[in-house]
Motif scaffolding. Structure first.
Motif, PDB file in Angstrom:
ATOM      1  N   LEU A  50     -16.186  41.543  10.311  1.00  0.00           N
ATOM      2  CA  LEU A  50     -15.504  42.869  10.598  1.00  0.00           C
ATOM      3  C   LEU A  50     -15.886  43.224  12.093  1.00  0.00           C
ATOM      4  CD1 LEU A  50     -16.517  44.676   7.281  1.00  0.00           C
ATOM      5  CD2 LEU A  50     -14.389  43.852   7.871  1.00  0.00           C
ATOM      6  N   PHE A  88     -14.737  51.195  -4.344  1.00  0.00           N
ATOM      7  CA  PHE A  88     -13.254  51.887  -4.094  1.00  0.00           C
ATOM      8  C   PHE A  88     -13.259  53.366  -5.353  1.00  0.00           C
ATOM      9  CE2 PHE A  88     -12.614  47.504  -3.124  1.00  0.00           C
ATOM     10  CZ  PHE A  88     -12.263  47.648  -1.785  1.00  0.00           C
ATOM     11  N   PRO A  89     -13.333  54.425  -4.477  1.00  0.00           N
ATOM     12  CA  PRO A  89     -13.809  55.460  -5.414  1.00  0.00           C
ATOM     13  C   PRO A  89     -12.847  55.773  -6.548  1.00  0.00           C
ATOM     14  CG  PRO A  89     -13.171  56.123  -3.332  1.00  0.00           C
ATOM     15  CD  PRO A  89     -13.151  54.840  -3.204  1.00  0.00           C
ATOM     16  N   GLY A 129     -16.030  56.057  -8.030  1.00  0.00           N
ATOM     17  CA  GLY A 129     -16.519  57.050  -7.349  1.00  0.00           C
ATOM     18  C   GLY A 129     -17.298  58.055  -8.331  1.00  0.00           C
ATOM     19  N   ASN A 130     -17.101  57.896  -9.403  1.00  0.00           N
ATOM     20  CA  ASN A 130     -17.944  58.763 -10.354  1.00  0.00           C
ATOM     21  C   ASN A 130     -19.477  58.172 -10.816  1.00  0.00           C
ATOM     22  OD1 ASN A 130     -16.080  60.730 -10.330  1.00  0.00           O
ATOM     23  ND2 ASN A 130     -14.762  59.992 -11.885  1.00  0.00           N
TER      24      ASN A 130
ATOM     25  N   LEU B 185      -3.140  45.888  -7.290  1.00  0.00           N
ATOM     26  CA  LEU B 185      -4.745  45.943  -7.025  1.00  0.00           C
ATOM     27  C   LEU B 185      -4.970  45.597  -5.652  1.00  0.00           C
ATOM     28  CD1 LEU B 185      -7.108  46.723  -8.674  1.00  0.00           C
ATOM     29  CD2 LEU B 185      -7.715  44.189  -9.236  1.00  0.00           C
ATOM     30  N   ARG B 186      -4.167  44.524  -4.990  1.00  0.00           N
ATOM     31  CA  ARG B 186      -4.473  44.404  -3.588  1.00  0.00           C
ATOM     32  C   ARG B 186      -3.965  45.751  -2.823  1.00  0.00           C
ATOM     33  NH1 ARG B 186      -1.445  38.856  -4.078  1.00  0.00           N
ATOM     34  NH2 ARG B 186      -3.056  37.462  -4.731  1.00  0.00           N
ATOM     35  N   ARG B 188      -3.772  49.079  -3.847  1.00  0.00           N
ATOM     36  CA  ARG B 188      -4.515  49.957  -4.080  1.00  0.00           C
ATOM     37  C   ARG B 188      -5.905  50.012  -3.261  1.00  0.00           C
ATOM     38  NH1 ARG B 188      -5.485  51.469  -9.697  1.00  0.00           N
ATOM     39  NH2 ARG B 188      -5.044  49.272 -10.300  1.00  0.00           N
ATOM     40  N   SER B 189      -6.343  48.766  -3.253  1.00  0.00           N
ATOM     41  CA  SER B 189      -7.675  48.605  -2.440  1.00  0.00           C
ATOM     42  C   SER B 189      -7.559  48.795  -1.276  1.00  0.00           C
ATOM     43  CB  SER B 189      -8.462  47.287  -2.985  1.00  0.00           C
ATOM     44  OG  SER B 189      -7.775  46.030  -2.618  1.00  0.00           O
ATOM     45  N   GLN B 192      -7.342  52.096  -0.081  1.00  0.00           N
ATOM     46  CA  GLN B 192      -8.607  52.922  -0.004  1.00  0.00           C
ATOM     47  C   GLN B 192      -9.689  52.202   1.086  1.00  0.00           C
ATOM     48  OE1 GLN B 192     -10.209  53.681  -3.974  1.00  0.00           O
ATOM     49  NE2 GLN B 192      -8.055  53.502  -4.814  1.00  0.00           N
ATOM     50  N   ASN B 193      -9.697  51.187   1.201  1.00  0.00           N
ATOM     51  CA  ASN B 193     -10.699  50.576   2.281  1.00  0.00           C
ATOM     52  C   ASN B 193     -10.133  49.194   2.695  1.00  0.00           C
ATOM     53  OD1 ASN B 193     -12.797  49.710   3.708  1.00  0.00           O
ATOM     54  ND2 ASN B 193     -14.097  51.062   2.693  1.00  0.00           N
ATOM     55  N   ASP B 195     -11.102  47.447   5.209  1.00  0.00           N
ATOM     56  CA  ASP B 195     -12.329  46.472   5.825  1.00  0.00           C
ATOM     57  C   ASP B 195     -13.023  46.037   4.598  1.00  0.00           C
ATOM     58  OD1 ASP B 195     -12.103  46.808   8.211  1.00  0.00           O
ATOM     59  OD2 ASP B 195     -13.641  48.274   8.775  1.00  0.00           O
ATOM     60  N   MET B 196     -13.318  46.918   3.626  1.00  0.00           N
ATOM     61  CA  MET B 196     -13.945  46.345   2.229  1.00  0.00           C
ATOM     62  C   MET B 196     -12.986  45.219   1.637  1.00  0.00           C
ATOM     63  SD  MET B 196     -16.918  46.394   1.326  1.00  0.00           S
ATOM     64  CE  MET B 196     -17.153  44.756   0.181  1.00  0.00           C
ATOM     65  N   SER B 197     -11.628  45.519   1.595  1.00  0.00           N
ATOM     66  CA  SER B 197     -10.788  44.588   0.968  1.00  0.00           C
ATOM     67  C   SER B 197     -10.578  43.227   1.434  1.00  0.00           C
ATOM     68  CB  SER B 197      -9.495  45.245   0.856  1.00  0.00           C
ATOM     69  OG  SER B 197      -9.415  46.560   0.150  1.00  0.00           O
ATOM     70  N   LEU B 200     -13.731  41.080   0.439  1.00  0.00           N
ATOM     71  CA  LEU B 200     -13.542  40.699  -0.731  1.00  0.00           C
ATOM     72  C   LEU B 200     -12.481  39.538  -1.103  1.00  0.00           C
ATOM     73  CD1 LEU B 200     -14.314  44.126  -2.683  1.00  0.00           C
ATOM     74  CD2 LEU B 200     -15.856  42.075  -2.589  1.00  0.00           C
ATOM     75  N   SER B 304      -6.826  63.631  -6.921  1.00  0.00           N
ATOM     76  CA  SER B 304      -7.977  63.079  -7.604  1.00  0.00           C
ATOM     77  C   SER B 304      -9.288  63.389  -7.315  1.00  0.00           C
ATOM     78  CB  SER B 304      -7.790  61.822  -7.799  1.00  0.00           C
ATOM     79  OG  SER B 304      -8.297  61.168  -6.631  1.00  0.00           O
ATOM     80  N   LYS B 305     -10.136  63.705  -8.124  1.00  0.00           N
ATOM     81  CA  LYS B 305     -11.761  64.298  -7.739  1.00  0.00           C
ATOM     82  C   LYS B 305     -12.626  63.186  -8.002  1.00  0.00           C
ATOM     83  CE  LYS B 305      -9.849  69.023  -8.417  1.00  0.00           C
ATOM     84  NZ  LYS B 305      -8.433  68.565  -8.691  1.00  0.00           N
ATOM     85  N   VAL B 306     -13.041  62.546  -7.085  1.00  0.00           N
ATOM     86  CA  VAL B 306     -14.382  61.579  -7.243  1.00  0.00           C
ATOM     87  C   VAL B 306     -15.165  61.732  -6.149  1.00  0.00           C
ATOM     88  CG1 VAL B 306     -12.984  59.998  -8.704  1.00  0.00           C
ATOM     89  CG2 VAL B 306     -12.694  59.868  -6.298  1.00  0.00           C
ATOM     90  N   ARG B 307     -16.183  61.178  -6.591  1.00  0.00           N
ATOM     91  CA  ARG B 307     -17.476  60.969  -5.230  1.00  0.00           C
ATOM     92  C   ARG B 307     -16.845  59.919  -4.319  1.00  0.00           C
ATOM     93  NH1 ARG B 307     -23.474  59.554  -6.982  1.00  0.00           N
ATOM     94  NH2 ARG B 307     -22.986  61.154  -8.313  1.00  0.00           N
ATOM     95  N   THR B 308     -16.851  59.949  -3.269  1.00  0.00           N
ATOM     96  CA  THR B 308     -16.658  58.992  -2.073  1.00  0.00           C
ATOM     97  C   THR B 308     -17.823  58.426  -1.566  1.00  0.00           C
ATOM     98  OG1 THR B 308     -16.160  60.438  -0.437  1.00  0.00           O
ATOM     99  CG2 THR B 308     -14.429  59.732  -1.736  1.00  0.00           C
TER     100      THR B 308
END
Lengths: 229, 308
Positions: A50, A88-89, A129-130, B185-186, B188-189, B192-193, B195-197, B200, B304-308
């Protein structure tokens, strides 16, 4: 297993890792200890690709992976659990794990993952995320593990985790090492965790290793003094 | 405003204007679906998105012209080839644009805004130069014309029903594609992120290219259906781009359900308001209502409401 020779890495023109060389042996858990800002995360990010390496060589099982893109390093056998977990939240727990199946192309999450982390089976449909911090850490390790790595890189796995769970994570790492026969490189600041989990310890300061000790002859007070601010 | 109409007339007007708004709803959804993928998922503000709609429209028009000139007996069936072709052409152009332009600007959102605005001007000029500045229409199959009258006072246009069916199929298909396939899935991931995708094992460059091209292709389908309700021109898409962005923001970024609901809300409201007042005043009222809703729900109606 993982051999790093004269590695140099950093951000832009600022060099953080300066001419670092070491070898992670087969089936070994090596703890990289160090205070904040000493280069642990920079080292791990450059190992997974990275951050680009300014110089030096990273080889895995004899294969030079220094110039490989991040995703290709995963195919070569590196897996990465980042600091802060980076779940991934908005994806469910099962979907988070399934992203790690990109390399093996398996359709189903392997059963051994749920043997090691039963809570992930119970919470399969919940959004990543939950989850609590400890559950997210288990998910991050599971997600890396399904890539079937030869080497697992964990950057500060105890950050923000309650003490009882920290002990559990140390046991899980040893269980994974024994079960899968992989090597683990773990960056840490919590000495008790490292003493529980690691076979060998190095202390990093300003991008270079300043102390190294095997489990048999480790002096916790010496490491503690090196970690003191 | 309502004094000169009887209750029955108002009921019929509302139902027919609702169906009139149905076509608009579908265009919003089809264009919004592309924006949902490219803006909601990738975070790229593509100011040239409307031009991909126009690519779809022109593909449809040129296909119809070809059929009329060379294969007139095929006129009742060419739609089933022209629509996938519209998707394919827009997808291909999107793939090339991502490769040459967008891929170099992922971490520079404001530069992307400027670059895609420039791209939209270039594309509009290309349409003028290579196809012509005049408005163009597709020759539609006979079965698509006309209307269905369930009662004496209500007429429902058949093209509206076809667009509705296509929109439902496409939206459902996109939901299944993004939720049930490895490509989904690719996508969506990576959104969202990134670098992390990569960490993986996902090749995020190819995923980004595919995602962008898919969004353009969906917009191309929207453009193909636009020709069944309106003519097309080099700047035809600009009339819809602002409203399509509003639909996406009002629904909540990243929410497909929100997108459909807000598209329906805006299209129906717009259609009904435009019957009772001038188009400009209808827009004023529409934007005022959106402003009030967004002041209350700053992240949109269905974020959507989630903890990030």
């Amino acid at each position: 297993m993982l051999t790093i020779s004269n590695l140099k890495a950093g951000y832009g023109e600022s060099s953080v890792i300066k001419d670092l060389s070491f070898t992670l042996k087969e089936n070994e858990i090596l703890g990289v200890m160090g205070r904040n800002g000493m280069g642990k995360t920079t080292l791990f990010k450059s190992l997974i690709g990275l951050l680009p390496a300014f110089g030096g060589e990273i080889s895995l099982d004899g294969e030079d992976i220094t110039s490989y893109a991040t995703y290709k390093r995963v195919y070569s056998g590196l897996a990465y659990v980042p600091q802060g977990r980076m779940i991934f939240p908005n994806l469910t727990v099962t979907e988070n794990i399934k992203i790690g199946l990109e390399k093996t192309k398996a359709k189903k999450v392997p059963d051994y993952i749920y043997d090691i982390f039963p809570v992930l089976k119970e919470m399969g449909h919940r959004k990543g995320g939950n989850l609590s911090g400890g559950q997210q850490q288990q998910l991050a390790i599971a997600r890396a593990l399904v890539t079937e790595p030869k080497v697992l890189l964990l950057d500060e796995p105890t950050e923000g985790i309650q003490p009882s769970i920290i002990k559990e994570i140390a046991q899980i790492l040893k269980q994974i090492r024994d079960m899968k026969g992989i090597s683990i490189l773990v960056a840490e600041q919590v000495l008790s965790f490292s003493l529980d989990a690691c076979d060998r310890f190095v202390v990093i300061e300003s991008g270079d290793f300043i102390h190294e000790a095997d489990r048999a002859d480790v002096d916790p007070d010496k490491i503690k003094s090196l970690l003191a601010v | 405003m309502f004094a000169e109409y009887s209750f029955e007339e108002i009921k019929s007007i509302l139902i027919m204007q609702s169906f009139g708004g149905l076509s608009l709803l579908c265009i919003y959804v089809l264009m919004g679906l592309g924006l949902y993928v490219v803006f909601g998922q990738m975070g790229v503000i593509n100011m040239a998105h409307a031009e991909f709609l126009v690519i779809g429209s022109y593909t449809m028009c040129l296909a119809s012209k070809f059929v009329v000139d060379h294969m007139p007996t095929f006129i009742n069936h060419y739609l089933w080839i022209a629509i996938p072709l519209s998707f394919g052409v827009a997808f291909l152009v999107g793939w090339i644009v991502e490769w040459l332009l967008i891929s170099r600007l992922y971490k520079r959102p404001l530069d992307t805004l400027l670059a895609t605005w420039g791209l939209s001007l270039i594309m509009q000029q290309c349409f003028r130069t290579f196809i012509g500045a005049r408005e163009m229409s597709a020759t539609l199959p006979d079965w698509l014309m006309g209307s269905w009258a369930p009662t004496d006072t209500i007429d429902i246009p058949i093209n509206g029903l076809v667009i509705l069916a296509t929109t439902i199929i496409l939206t459902t298909g996109l939901v299944i594609f993004t939720r049930k396939t490895r490509w989904g899935l690719r996508m969506r991931s990576t959104s969202q992120n990134r670098d992390m995708s990569q960490a993986l094992g996902i090749n995020t460059k190819v995923t980004d290219r595919f995602t962008f091209a898919l969004a353009c292709g969906i917009s191309g389908i929207g453009g193909a259906f636009l020709t069944t309700v309106a003519s097309t021109s080099p700047t035809a898409g600009t009339a819809y781009i602002v409203d399509a962005f509003l639909v996406l923001v009002l629904g909540g970024l990243g929410s497909l359900f929100g997108l459909v609901i807000s598209a329906g809300f805006l299209a129906l409201l717009s259609s009904i308001l435009e019957f009772f007042m001038t188009g400009s005043m209808a827009k004023v009222w529409l934007y005022l209502i959106i402003f009030i809703v967004l002041a209350k729900f700053t992240k949109g109606l269905f974020s959507s409401k989630v903890r990030t």
